[in-house]
Design a protein around this motif. Structure first.
Motif, short mmCIF file in Angstrom:
data_model
loop_
_atom_site.label_atom_id
_atom_site.label_comp_id
_atom_site.label_asym_id
_atom_site.label_seq_id
_atom_site.Cartn_x
_atom_site.Cartn_y
_atom_site.Cartn_z
N ASN A 165 0.64 -1.21 -0.30
CA ASN A 165 0.22 0.20 0.17
C ASN A 165 1.08 0.83 -0.20
OD1 ASN A 165 -2.87 -0.12 0.48
ND2 ASN A 165 -2.30 -2.04 1.34
N SER A 166 2.17 1.00 -0.27
CA SER A 166 3.01 2.35 -0.16
C SER A 166 3.43 2.51 -1.56
CB SER A 166 4.44 1.88 0.64
OG SER A 166 5.11 1.31 0.39
N SER A 167 4.06 4.37 -1.61
CA SER A 167 4.59 4.77 -3.12
C SER A 167 5.78 4.50 -2.80
CB SER A 167 4.23 6.13 -3.49
OG SER A 167 4.55 6.15 -2.15
N TYR A 168 6.81 3.12 -1.92
CA TYR A 168 7.77 3.06 -2.53
C TYR A 168 8.22 1.97 -2.81
CZ TYR A 168 8.30 5.65 2.01
OH TYR A 168 8.30 6.73 3.19
N SER A 169 9.19 1.50 -4.12
CA SER A 169 10.13 0.99 -4.43
C SER A 169 10.79 0.01 -3.58
CB SER A 169 10.89 0.93 -5.89
OG SER A 169 10.09 2.17 -6.61
N LEU A 215 5.51 1.28 -12.38
CA LEU A 215 5.39 2.20 -11.17
C LEU A 215 5.02 0.96 -9.89
CD1 LEU A 215 3.15 5.15 -12.05
CD2 LEU A 215 5.86 5.52 -11.74
N GLY A 218 2.22 0.82 -5.03
CA GLY A 218 0.97 1.06 -4.36
C GLY A 218 0.59 2.70 -4.99
N PHE A 219 1.56 2.69 -6.14
CA PHE A 219 0.60 3.64 -6.98
C PHE A 219 -0.72 3.19 -7.88
CE2 PHE A 219 3.91 5.73 -6.30
CZ PHE A 219 3.79 6.96 -6.56
#
Length: 358
Positions: A165-169, A215, A218-219
């Motif tokens: 759920n995060s925007s981290y790779s 991406l 999370g996106f």
């Protein structure tokens, strides 16, 4: 110099029902990616021999709903601990599970201030929403204490859910190993409870799904769609013609097109923009994402929403919870819900055993 822009649409804002319809999966408890049945979910050797459908991987997975599904899985395991069986058969087993369910509801309310598994006043759905699930996992120690479910399993699920759920790779190989270890722990502790499809997809197929997108995963969550549910209800009620279904849907889509216009959205955000609270990843998730851990707690089993929470001791947290649950109106609400709550933990129809081994 000519610049060309190419758009690529990813059909990922879907829940399990929509994906089952698209993939023609008529058995909702069967994985639409590898066609694993409930009896095969906890058999790792069988799953390794199943070939995933590559076309099904492009739909991603409902990361936002995964919180709720994992939360409910932990609840249902806890309800069945007195009998340690997936299905509840017979009045004796049903009474034991119902009694335990009521005890857990009272504990969730007294220790975390959460209403769990109560029907909503609207007549459909229950109180197990995303906020309830997230708060339970954030307080994973109390969550494990209430449910008597393995604390390490809850902690690991929390880390996996935070990552998707995060925007981290993040390092995909580390993530796959972590998911495999979590799967093995689940099977070791709760072999008798067949893993739900959503958790199966999270632990078994997430490492296969993520490489299909450019991406971070999370996106691609359904968060944007879920955030407009209230808008959809308001628009349909106040800004559509009720002549027939076609005109109603046409007006609703036109209004949504207007409100989603980039210029209008920018103007609206200029008035509503506030400083967003930054949530730190739990320590295991931060290690997988290979982030700078200087802001994280050194204890591998600690998590907080912000840096101030790290300085808050347990006594202050308990006092805050006690203040919340002593309010008279909330106590009355809980008593009313307890009296009127449905006494059914899970319903099985005549087709429930269609794919179970006799």
């Amino acid at each position: 110099m000519q610049i060309s822009i190419k758009f690529e649409l990813n059909l990922t804002m879907l829940d399990g029902k929509a994906i089952n319809a698209i993939t023609n999966n008529t058995l909702t408890r069967t994985c639409y990616i590898c066609n694993a049945t409930p009896t095969q979910m906890n058999q790792k050797q069988v799953l390794e021999n199943l070939v995933p459908d590559l076309n099904s991987l492009k739909f991603g997975f409902s990361a936002l709903h995964a919180y709720i599904r994992c939360f409910e899985c932990i609840l249902h395991i806890s309800y069945r601990l007195p009998i340690k069986k997936w299905q509840i058969r017979g009045s004796t087993a049903e009474n034991k599970c119902l009694a335990r369910k009521k005890i857990l509801q009272e504990k969730f309310w007294s220790k975390l201030g959460l209403l769990v598994d109560f029907p909503k006043d609207s007549g459909y759905g229950n109180t197990n929403d995303g906020n309830t699930a997230r708060r339970a996992f954030q307080n994973y120690k109390v969550f494990a204490e209430i449910t008597d479910v393995n604390q390490e399993l809850i902690w690991r699920l929390f880390n996996v859910l935070c990552l998707v759920n995060s925007s981290y790779s993040f390092n995909l190989q580390k993530f796959k190993v972590y998911c495999d270890q979590t799967y093995d722990l689940y099977v070791k502790e709760y072999q008798w409870f067949y893993m739900p499809v959503s958790m199966h997809k999270l632990l078994v197929h997430s490492a296969q799904i993520i490489p299909n997108f450019d991406l971070p995963i999370g996106f691609y969550t359904e968060e944007a769609q879920e955030a407009r549910n209230k808008d959809n209800k308001y628009i349909r009620l106040n800004h559509t013609r009720k002549i027939n279904r076609k005109t109603t849907l046409t007006d609703q889509f036109n209004f949504l097109h207007v409100t989603s216009d980039p210029v209008i959205s920018t103007l609206r955000m200029s008035f509503k923009r506030t400083k967003k609270k930054v949530r730190l990843l739990p320590i295991d998730a931060a290690n997988i994402a290979e982030l700078n851990l200087s802001a994280q707690s050194q204890d591998s089993n600690e998590y907080s929403d912000n840096e101030e929470d790290d300085e808050t001791n347990d006594e202050e947290e308990d006092a805050e919870i006690d203040t919340e649950i002593d309010e008279k109106d909330l106590k009355i609400q809980f008593d009313v819900l307890s009296d009127n709550a449905a006494n059914i933990i899970v319903e099985f129809d005549e087709y429930s055993n269609f794919f179970l081994d006799e």
